[in-house]
Motif scaffolding. Structure first.
Motif, PDB file in Angstrom:
ATOM      1  N   PHE A 125       0.882  -1.171   0.000  1.00 38.54           N
ATOM      2  CA  PHE A 125       0.000   0.000   0.000  1.00 38.54           C
ATOM      3  C   PHE A 125       0.913   1.213   0.000  1.00 38.54           C
ATOM      4  O   PHE A 125       1.550   1.524   0.992  1.00 38.54           O
ATOM      5  N   ILE A 126       1.010   1.863  -1.151  1.00 35.98           N
ATOM      6  CA  ILE A 126       1.944   2.970  -1.330  1.00 35.98           C
ATOM      7  C   ILE A 126       1.176   4.286  -1.371  1.00 35.98           C
ATOM      8  O   ILE A 126       0.195   4.400  -2.098  1.00 35.98           O
ATOM      9  N   LYS A 151      -5.211  -6.534  -2.868  1.00 34.30           N
ATOM     10  CA  LYS A 151      -4.817  -5.659  -3.978  1.00 34.30           C
ATOM     11  C   LYS A 151      -3.556  -4.879  -3.626  1.00 34.30           C
ATOM     12  O   LYS A 151      -3.243  -4.673  -2.457  1.00 34.30           O
ATOM     13  N   THR A 152      -2.882  -4.419  -4.665  1.00 30.26           N
ATOM     14  CA  THR A 152      -1.799  -3.461  -4.492  1.00 30.26           C
ATOM     15  C   THR A 152      -2.399  -2.079  -4.706  1.00 30.26           C
ATOM     16  O   THR A 152      -3.047  -1.851  -5.725  1.00 30.26           O
ATOM     17  N   VAL A 153      -2.200  -1.187  -3.717  1.00 31.09           N
ATOM     18  CA  VAL A 153      -2.846   0.121  -3.802  1.00 31.09           C
ATOM     19  C   VAL A 153      -1.799   1.220  -3.945  1.00 31.09           C
ATOM     20  O   VAL A 153      -0.782   1.213  -3.248  1.00 31.09           O
ATOM     21  N   ILE A 154      -2.023   2.139  -4.880  1.00 34.30           N
ATOM     22  CA  ILE A 154      -1.209   3.353  -4.972  1.00 34.30           C
ATOM     23  C   ILE A 154      -2.154   4.522  -4.747  1.00 34.30           C
ATOM     24  O   ILE A 154      -3.135   4.700  -5.466  1.00 34.30           O
ATOM     25  N   PHE A 155      -1.855   5.281  -3.698  1.00 36.67           N
ATOM     26  CA  PHE A 155      -2.815   6.209  -3.121  1.00 36.67           C
ATOM     27  C   PHE A 155      -2.216   7.608  -3.060  1.00 36.67           C
ATOM     28  O   PHE A 155      -1.198   7.826  -2.413  1.00 36.67           O
ATOM     29  N   SER A 205      -0.471   3.342   4.809  1.00 38.09           N
ATOM     30  CA  SER A 205       0.524   2.803   3.882  1.00 38.09           C
ATOM     31  C   SER A 205       1.502   1.821   4.501  1.00 38.09           C
ATOM     32  O   SER A 205       1.728   1.797   5.710  1.00 38.09           O
ATOM     33  N   THR A 206       2.114   1.017   3.625  1.00 37.96           N
ATOM     34  CA  THR A 206       3.297   0.257   4.012  1.00 37.96           C
ATOM     35  C   THR A 206       4.545   1.085   3.723  1.00 37.96           C
ATOM     36  O   THR A 206       5.547   0.958   4.406  1.00 37.96           O
ATOM     37  N   ASP A 266       6.586   1.113   9.442  1.00 37.09           N
ATOM     38  CA  ASP A 266       6.655  -0.200  10.093  1.00 37.09           C
ATOM     39  C   ASP A 266       5.671  -0.324  11.243  1.00 37.09           C
ATOM     40  O   ASP A 266       5.952  -0.949  12.251  1.00 37.09           O
ATOM     41  N   LEU A 267       4.511   0.292  11.099  1.00 38.40           N
ATOM     42  CA  LEU A 267       3.470   0.140  12.120  1.00 38.40           C
ATOM     43  C   LEU A 267       2.856  -1.254  12.000  1.00 38.40           C
ATOM     44  O   LEU A 267       2.756  -1.786  10.896  1.00 38.40           O
TER      45      LEU A 267
END
Lengths: 263, 292
Positions: free
Chosen positions: A43-44, A196-200, A212-213, A232-233
């Motif tokens: 999740f970016i 899913k891979t998310v770009i936000f 996000s990651t 890194d949460l």
């Protein structure tokens, strides 16, 4: 700039990508030398002030505009091939629901265009509405829904054809704080459930850190990637995540990074 | 969430009735005001009349400026019954209505085709749009007889040439309205289609056409009135054997003022009914539009 060594395996690969707009006033560099590798399931968030090229980068990935330099690969395909293969779903700043279609028929739209068999379409659309909790409003028209609900419909529509990637361009920017935090939680649940891979794209630090990651911090004039910060949460995140000391640390780091870029 | 339609069930007929009542109250004074002068002149001309005073005569002139209520009533009775006689107004009204509707249909088809071409091709727009505008500056009174003669050579007679004239006037607002409607989708709506890799045809079918439907209805309401005028003018200015225009021409030659009023009122009602019909169609076909 951190160059991921496993770029062959990345789902999205952005290499030295630049975008220059030409206008009567001369050339404007919307994006300069962008490098980014995104792995499946990440999740970016792209964060930065207006004019930093975050929306431009998303539109480049979606093949809604073309880069003037560099190379973009999405699942090994160029953006135009990826678009033709319906590799991604796109959620815009506004819900962009079609007035003349009911909620369910808005979710059906991509399935109709992609010629899904008529029998499976309806079940799929109903499933998507259940996923965003709006199955009761299937027969309503968009204007009968609140802004937050409309944006949930648009997320259901983006997921209807099951793309691997979800591009989101400030989807909650126009909503109030409370609605936004609720939708953040809901989006994280969707992300976990669907893989899913998310770009936000966002300009809220809080939202970026919470979701996000990794956070891609961008700065303006010329638009470029300043830093990529790992978040890194612990997962899964919930209401309490925002109160963790680490949440503040990362938020501060991003804030300082943005401030530095602003000077 | 409940359905937030703010549908106030207030009776929309009340304001309509108020205006109608005001009109009725004003009718008699206006009629007297309009007829008194001519009636006086008529009396002083020494013509043989059954009335003694100008006031009395104002109610019974053969060719009044505004007909008296009883004259109008008798006029309606005499000209409407039996309704389907070729000499009665309702029959001729149906003829004109048919011409107008056929004209509107033809106008919609050509308007749609032209609008699609205008929106699809800049070159077409630049080369043809000025001619379309020019076509609307031609007076139909001049075109109608010519077209009637021209079409007559090919055996097209009767009410079809009138429908063509009606279409000639009515296609323009439809074409311009639809072109605007087809261009109305905002950039994000189009981007959405592009993210689906939709074809041009799909974008037309799923986005541009539905987005232009409300524009079509607005244009149709303008065109309906124009088409009605067009068919009546066409009837007046070319050889006609039926229709409101033919009756208007006849009674105008006969200086029958009451008859002209009766026909005019029928024509007005036809116009209102046509627009109401389009309003009804719009409500049925665009259920997504907010009411109120």
């Amino acid at each position: 700039m951190s160059q991921n060594p496993s770029s062959l395996n990345s789902l999205v690969s952005v290499k030295n990508v630049g975008m220059v707009f030409r206008s009567s006033a001369g050339e404007t560099t919307a994006l300069q030398e962008a490098n980014l590798e995104i792995q499946q399931g990440e999740f970016i968030s792209l964060i930065g002030p207006s004019g930093c090229g975050k929306t431009t980068l998303l539109r480049l990935l979606a093949d809604l505009v073309s880069a003037t330099s560099g190379e973009i690969l999405i699942g090994g395909m160029t953006p135009s091939v990826a678009r033709a293969n319906r590799a991604y779903g796109y959620v815009f700043q506004a819900p962009v629901l079609y007035d003349w279609r009911t909620v369910i028929s808005n979710v059906l739209l991509p399935l109709e265009i992609m010629n899904y068999p008529a029998q499976t379409r309806k079940a799929r659309a109903e499933e998507m509405l259940r996923l965003v909790g709006l199955e009761k409003f299937a027969k309503n028209y968009p204007w009968q829904l609140s802004g937050g609900m409309q944006q949930r419909v648009s997320i259901a529509r983006a997921l209807a054809f099951d793309p691997k990637l979800l591009f989101m361009d400030e989807p909650f920017g126009a909503l109030d704080e409370i609605t936004r935090e609720n939708l953040n939680l809901e989006l994280l649940r969707l992300w976990r459930e669907t893989g899913k891979t998310v770009i936000f794209v966002t300009h809220s630090i809080d939202e970026a850190v919470f979701l996000s990651t990794r956070v891609v911090v961008m700065t303006a004039r010329p638009g470029r990637i300043e830093r990529i910060i790992e978040v890194d949460l612990p997962q899964p995140r919930d209401e309490n995540t925002r109160e963790l000391p680490r949440f503040f640390e990362i938020s501060t780091e991003i804030r300082e990074c943005l401030r530095r870029g602003h000077q | 969430m409940n359905n937030p339609t703010l549908e106030k069930k207030s009776n929309s007929f009340v304001p309509l009735l108020v205006v109608a009542v005001i009109g009725l109250i004003l009718y008699l004074p206006v009629m007297l005001l309009a007829n008194y002068g001519p009636a006086q002149k008529l009396l002083s001309s020494g013509a043989e009349l059954e009335c003694k005073t100008a006031l009395e005569c104002a109610f019974q002139m053969r060719n009044p400026v505004v007909p008296a209520p009883m004259q109008l009533w008798d006029g309606f009775k005499n000209m409407s019954l039996p309704p389907l006689e070729p000499t009665s107004v309702p029959y001729n009204l149906l003829v004109t209505a048919g011409e107008t509707l056929l004209g509107l249909l033809l106008a919609s088809v050509t308007g749609l085709l032209l609008a699609v071409l205008l929106v699809s091709s800049r070159a077409f727009e630049r080369s043809v749009l000025p001619w379309l505008v020019a076509s609307q500056t031609i007076p139909i009174v001049a075109v109608a007889p010519m077209l009637a003669v021209l079409l007559g050579q090919y055996g097209v007679q009767g009410w079809v040439p009138k429908a063509l004239i009606a279409a000639f006037i009515a296609f323009f607002p439809i074409c311009i309205g639809l072109a605007k409607g087809l261009r109305s989708p905002d950039p994000l709506s189009l981007d959405l289609m592009n993210t689906y890799h939709a074809s041009r045809v799909q974008i037309f079918l799923k986005l541009r056409f539905p987005a232009s439907v409300p524009y079509l209805f607005t244009a149709l309401k303008v065109s309906a009135a124009a088409a009605l005028v067009g068919s009546i003018v066409a009837e007046i200015s070319s050889i006609s054997f039926s229709g409101l225009g033919k009756m208007l021409a006849e009674n105008s030659r006969a200086s029958d003022g009451v008859a002209l009023w009766v026909i005019m009122i029928y024509g007005a009602v036809l116009g209102i009914v046509l627009v109401a019909l389009i309003n009804w169609l719009e409500r049925v076909l665009t259920p997504w539009q907010r009411k109120g």
